[in-house]
Design an enzyme around this catalytic site. Structure first.
Site, PDB file in Angstrom:
ATOM      1  N   ASP A  30       0.871  -1.177   0.000  1.00 16.86           N
ATOM      2  CA  ASP A  30       0.000   0.000   0.000  1.00 16.86           C
ATOM      3  C   ASP A  30       0.908   1.226   0.000  1.00 16.86           C
ATOM      4  O   ASP A  30       2.149   1.091   0.047  1.00 16.86           O
ATOM      5  CB  ASP A  30      -0.920  -0.006   1.247  1.00 16.86           C
ATOM      6  CG  ASP A  30      -2.238   0.744   0.991  1.00 16.86           C
ATOM      7  OD1 ASP A  30      -2.169   1.951   0.677  1.00 16.86           O
ATOM      8  OD2 ASP A  30      -3.311   0.130   1.080  1.00 16.86           O
ATOM      9  N   ILE A  31       0.267   2.416  -0.052  1.00 18.49           N
ATOM     10  CA  ILE A  31       1.073   3.639   0.038  1.00 18.49           C
ATOM     11  C   ILE A  31       1.040   4.200   1.462  1.00 18.49           C
ATOM     12  O   ILE A  31       1.634   5.224   1.740  1.00 18.49           O
ATOM     13  CB  ILE A  31       0.573   4.726  -0.954  1.00 18.49           C
ATOM     14  CG1 ILE A  31      -0.943   4.929  -0.812  1.00 18.49           C
ATOM     15  CG2 ILE A  31       0.949   4.362  -2.381  1.00 18.49           C
ATOM     16  CD1 ILE A  31      -1.502   6.064  -1.663  1.00 18.49           C
TER      17      ILE A  31
ATOM     18  N   LYS B  33     -14.723   1.121 -13.070  1.00 15.83           N
ATOM     19  CA  LYS B  33     -14.807  -0.329 -12.893  1.00 15.83           C
ATOM     20  C   LYS B  33     -15.302  -1.015 -14.174  1.00 15.83           C
ATOM     21  O   LYS B  33     -14.852  -2.116 -14.499  1.00 15.83           O
ATOM     22  CB  LYS B  33     -15.702  -0.678 -11.700  1.00 15.83           C
ATOM     23  CG  LYS B  33     -15.065  -0.354 -10.351  1.00 15.83           C
ATOM     24  CD  LYS B  33     -13.849  -1.233 -10.060  1.00 15.83           C
ATOM     25  CE  LYS B  33     -13.316  -1.023  -8.649  1.00 15.83           C
ATOM     26  NZ  LYS B  33     -12.184  -1.899  -8.312  1.00 15.83           N
TER      27      LYS B  33
ATOM     28  N   TYR C 177     -16.393   6.107 -10.056  1.00 14.79           N
ATOM     29  CA  TYR C 177     -16.023   4.773  -9.558  1.00 14.79           C
ATOM     30  C   TYR C 177     -16.596   3.692 -10.484  1.00 14.79           C
ATOM     31  O   TYR C 177     -15.879   2.793 -10.937  1.00 14.79           O
ATOM     32  CB  TYR C 177     -16.571   4.618  -8.135  1.00 14.79           C
ATOM     33  CG  TYR C 177     -16.344   3.271  -7.481  1.00 14.79           C
ATOM     34  CD1 TYR C 177     -15.061   2.777  -7.261  1.00 14.79           C
ATOM     35  CD2 TYR C 177     -17.431   2.520  -7.027  1.00 14.79           C
ATOM     36  CE1 TYR C 177     -14.875   1.550  -6.621  1.00 14.79           C
ATOM     37  CE2 TYR C 177     -17.239   1.307  -6.380  1.00 14.79           C
ATOM     38  CZ  TYR C 177     -15.959   0.822  -6.181  1.00 14.79           C
ATOM     39  OH  TYR C 177     -15.768  -0.379  -5.548  1.00 14.79           O
TER      40      TYR C 177
HETATM   41  N1  NAD Z   1     -15.340  -2.920   0.264  1.00  9.85           N
HETATM   42  C1  NAD Z   1     -16.378  -3.091  -0.554  1.00  9.85           C
HETATM   43  O1  NAD Z   1     -17.551  -3.056  -0.138  1.00  9.85           O
HETATM   44  C2  NAD Z   1     -16.130  -3.357  -2.000  1.00  9.85           C
HETATM   45  C3  NAD Z   1     -17.204  -3.694  -2.829  1.00  9.85           C
HETATM   46  C4  NAD Z   1     -16.995  -3.880  -4.188  1.00  9.85           C
HETATM   47  C5  NAD Z   1     -15.712  -3.799  -4.702  1.00  9.85           C
HETATM   48  N2  NAD Z   1     -14.675  -3.484  -3.891  1.00  9.85           N
HETATM   49  C6  NAD Z   1     -13.353  -3.368  -4.470  1.00  9.85           C
HETATM   50  O2  NAD Z   1     -12.418  -4.130  -3.726  1.00  9.85           O
HETATM   51  C7  NAD Z   1     -11.159  -3.464  -3.687  1.00  9.85           C
HETATM   52  C8  NAD Z   1     -10.712  -3.294  -2.242  1.00  9.85           C
HETATM   53  O3  NAD Z   1     -11.711  -2.549  -1.584  1.00  9.85           O
HETATM   54  P1  NAD Z   1     -11.487  -1.930  -0.143  1.00  9.85           P
HETATM   55  O4  NAD Z   1     -12.842  -1.785   0.443  1.00  9.85           O
HETATM   56  O5  NAD Z   1     -10.443  -2.679   0.601  1.00  9.85           O
HETATM   57  O6  NAD Z   1     -10.965  -0.477  -0.514  1.00  9.85           O
HETATM   58  P2  NAD Z   1     -10.399   0.638   0.478  1.00  9.85           P
HETATM   59  O7  NAD Z   1     -10.844   1.958  -0.021  1.00  9.85           O
HETATM   60  O8  NAD Z   1     -10.709   0.284   1.881  1.00  9.85           O
HETATM   61  O9  NAD Z   1      -8.825   0.493   0.266  1.00  9.85           O
HETATM   62  C9  NAD Z   1      -8.202   0.883  -0.908  1.00  9.85           C
HETATM   63  C10 NAD Z   1      -6.714   0.992  -0.638  1.00  9.85           C
HETATM   64  O10 NAD Z   1      -6.087   1.489  -1.828  1.00  9.85           O
HETATM   65  C11 NAD Z   1      -4.975   2.239  -1.413  1.00  9.85           C
HETATM   66  N3  NAD Z   1      -4.504   3.147  -2.467  1.00  9.85           N
HETATM   67  C12 NAD Z   1      -5.019   4.336  -2.853  1.00  9.85           C
HETATM   68  N4  NAD Z   1      -4.241   4.892  -3.806  1.00  9.85           N
HETATM   69  C13 NAD Z   1      -3.220   4.030  -4.033  1.00  9.85           C
HETATM   70  C14 NAD Z   1      -2.089   4.046  -4.886  1.00  9.85           C
HETATM   71  N5  NAD Z   1      -1.839   5.073  -5.694  1.00  9.85           N
HETATM   72  N6  NAD Z   1      -1.253   2.990  -4.865  1.00  9.85           N
HETATM   73  C15 NAD Z   1      -1.492   1.933  -4.039  1.00  9.85           C
HETATM   74  N7  NAD Z   1      -2.540   1.872  -3.193  1.00  9.85           N
HETATM   75  C16 NAD Z   1      -3.386   2.914  -3.194  1.00  9.85           C
HETATM   76  C17 NAD Z   1      -5.471   3.001  -0.192  1.00  9.85           C
HETATM   77  O11 NAD Z   1      -4.395   3.467   0.607  1.00  9.85           O
HETATM   78  C18 NAD Z   1      -6.349   1.965   0.488  1.00  9.85           C
HETATM   79  O12 NAD Z   1      -5.665   1.287   1.514  1.00  9.85           O
HETATM   80  C19 NAD Z   1     -11.363  -2.149  -4.445  1.00  9.85           C
HETATM   81  O13 NAD Z   1     -10.914  -2.305  -5.754  1.00  9.85           O
HETATM   82  C20 NAD Z   1     -12.854  -1.944  -4.427  1.00  9.85           C
HETATM   83  O14 NAD Z   1     -13.293  -1.221  -5.543  1.00  9.85           O
HETATM   84  C21 NAD Z   1     -14.860  -3.259  -2.552  1.00  9.85           C
HETATM   85  C1  THR Z   2     -20.151  -1.364  -3.282  1.00  8.33           C
HETATM   86  C2  THR Z   2     -18.694  -1.050  -3.185  1.00  8.33           C
HETATM   87  O1  THR Z   2     -18.106  -0.930  -4.418  1.00  8.33           O
HETATM   88  C3  THR Z   2     -18.240  -0.039  -2.190  1.00  8.33           C
HETATM   89  N1  THR Z   2     -18.492  -0.542  -0.862  1.00  8.33           N
HETATM   90  C4  THR Z   2     -18.900   1.299  -2.350  1.00  8.33           C
HETATM   91  O2  THR Z   2     -19.935   1.485  -1.754  1.00  8.33           O
HETATM   92  O3  THR Z   2     -18.392   2.139  -3.053  1.00  8.33           O
END
Ligand code: NAD
Ligand code: THR
Length: 368
Positions: free
Chosen positions: A83-84, A194, A190
């Site tokens: 991560d960053i 995607k 977003y």
């Molecule tokens: N959590 C959900 O409900 C959910 C649902 C659908 C899809 N997703 C997908 O799953 C993945 C993980 O989701 P999450 O909830 O853990 O996201 P999150 O927002 O909690 O974490 C994203 C991470 O990306 C890091 N990041 C940002 N810019 C960056 C960069 N330039 N280089 C490297 N890292 C960087 C951030 O520091 C953060 O830790 C994402 O792609 C998200 O779109 C999540």
């Molecule tokens: C649904 C999912 O992509 C994320 N938890 C958001 O609400 O943006």
């Protein structure tokens, strides 16, 4: 074909002399790049039993849990979280962690080469609500970052997993349930990014043989990691508020029905699609579904355990508009058919498990 040969010669001449981008950096990749079969991915796993895995964006809601699961399966040192941001001590001490900015192509390549990475799980992203407040950042991370990931993965023959989301659909998509293939016209940056990821990954699969795998996750609910600025965040926050203060102010309308999933199901699905034999994957992007509920349904289920929970509503118009354009349920029969997807948690199990994790164990045990 002539053009391709010329590009290849030119890329070989220039390899290593300067940072490369777009088609040029792709053309420099292995000789298997123009195979479009999708059935054989010889370099996607250098050691069949122990792929070496890099997780980007690993300090968000999902990454640490996924690292735990993958480490149990493949060994601690075969899974590198990145991560960053600076990791908390327990994460730092529990397995390999490195800095990696997905916008820095050269650094990414160095990490992949130096660590002999064979699988890449690309979790870095800017989620839906934060994306609407910073479109430029969302474009950069979700689109430019993705291009880097796909090019690196193609160049080095990696298997790459990129999650998509219910947010990849929009108001004109069928809502209940939303099929794998239908109109996708999201109205958030977003969602747009995607859909772009799904299409680019599938294009690279067909064009260059990239072993691209993608699941459309519902809103994910977890007890020991916080959501990163999405529209479904309320469904995590309500549990903490219920256990701590007994009061919760919800930023979505009480009747907003969205697809949701407990984190264990989500991470298991991710491992399962990563391990699925390539020839079982009829598609490269799959919906996965578990449960759907509204804030009202969730409140009622939590109140079975914590009857004093009070929920009020203060609707955030940005989040509400996003949620109103999203599916109510995903149709996931293809995932169930092709690689055996099966969710384990419905709403009652979700509530029981969440409250147990958030230290209300006694009350939960008494209630069930
Ligand atoms: N959590 C959900 O409900 C959910 C649902 C659908 C899809 N997703 C997908 O799953 C993945 C993980 O989701 P999450 O909830 O853990 O996201 P999150 O927002 O909690 O974490 C994203 C991470 O990306 C890091 N990041 C940002 N810019 C960056 C960069 N330039 N280089 C490297 N890292 C960087 C951030 O520091 C953060 O830790 C994402 O792609 C998200 O779109 C999540
Ligand atoms: C649904 C999912 O992509 C994320 N938890 C958001 O609400 O943006």
């Amino acid at each position: 074909m002539m053009l391709v040969m010329q590009l290849m010669k030119s890329a070989v001449r220039h390899a290593g002399s300067r940072p490369r981008c777009g088609v040029e950096r792709l053309i420099g990749s292995s000789s298997r790049q123009f195979s479009a079969s999708g059935r054989t991915h010889p370099s996607s796993c250098t050691d069949a039993d122990h792929p070496k895995i890099l997780i980007t964006g690993g300090l968000g809601q999902l990454g640490v849990g996924l690292a735990k699961l993958l480490r149990r399966r493949f060994g601690k040192n075969n899974v590198i979280l990145s991560d960053i941001r600076k990791p908390p001590n327990d994460v730092y001490l529990n397995g390999p962690f490195i800095f990696s900015d997905i916008l820095d192509y050269k650094n990414l390549r160095e990490i992949v080469v130096n660590n002999n990475i064979s699988w890449l799980v690309h979790y870095s992203a800017v989620l839906s609500a934060v994306g609407e407040s910073n479109v430029a950042l969302a474009k950069e991370v979700n689109i430019t970052g993705l291009h880097n990931i796909l090019d690196i993965a193609t160049e080095h023959g990696l298997r790459v997993f990129v999650p998509s989301t219910i947010g990849a659909f929009g108001p004109s998509s069928p809502k209940d349930p939303t099929p794998d293939l239908c109109v996708q016209r999201p109205r958030t940056i977003y969602g747009v990014s995607k859909v772009h990821a799904e299409l680019m990954g599938e294009y690279y699969h067909h064009r260059y043989g990239l072993d691209f795998r993608c699941l459309r996750y519902p809103g994910i609910i977890s007890a020991d990691s916080q959501p990163g600025g999405g529209t479904t965040d309320y469904a995590v926050q309500i549990f903490h508020a219920a256990a701590k203060t007994g009061c919760f102010e919800c930023n979505l309308r009480s009747d907003t029905r969205l697809p949701m999933m407990y984190i264990d199901d989500c991470l298991r699905a991710t491992l399962e699609i990563l391990e699925a034999p390539a020839d079982t994957l009829i598609s490269r992007t799959y919906n996965i579904n578990a449960m759907s509920f509204t804030p009202h349904n969730l409140t009622q289920e939590i109140q079975k355990v914590l009857p004093d929970l009070k929920v009020t509503y203060n609707v955030d118009p940005v989040r509400q508009a996003i949620a109103d354009g999203w599916p109510m349920a995903l149709e996931d029969s293809a995932a169930r058919r092709d690689w055996g997807w099966k969710h384990e948690y419905d709403l009652p199990e979700l509530v029981q498990t969440m409250l147990t994790h958030i230290n209300t164990g006694n009350q939960v045990a008494q209630a069930y």
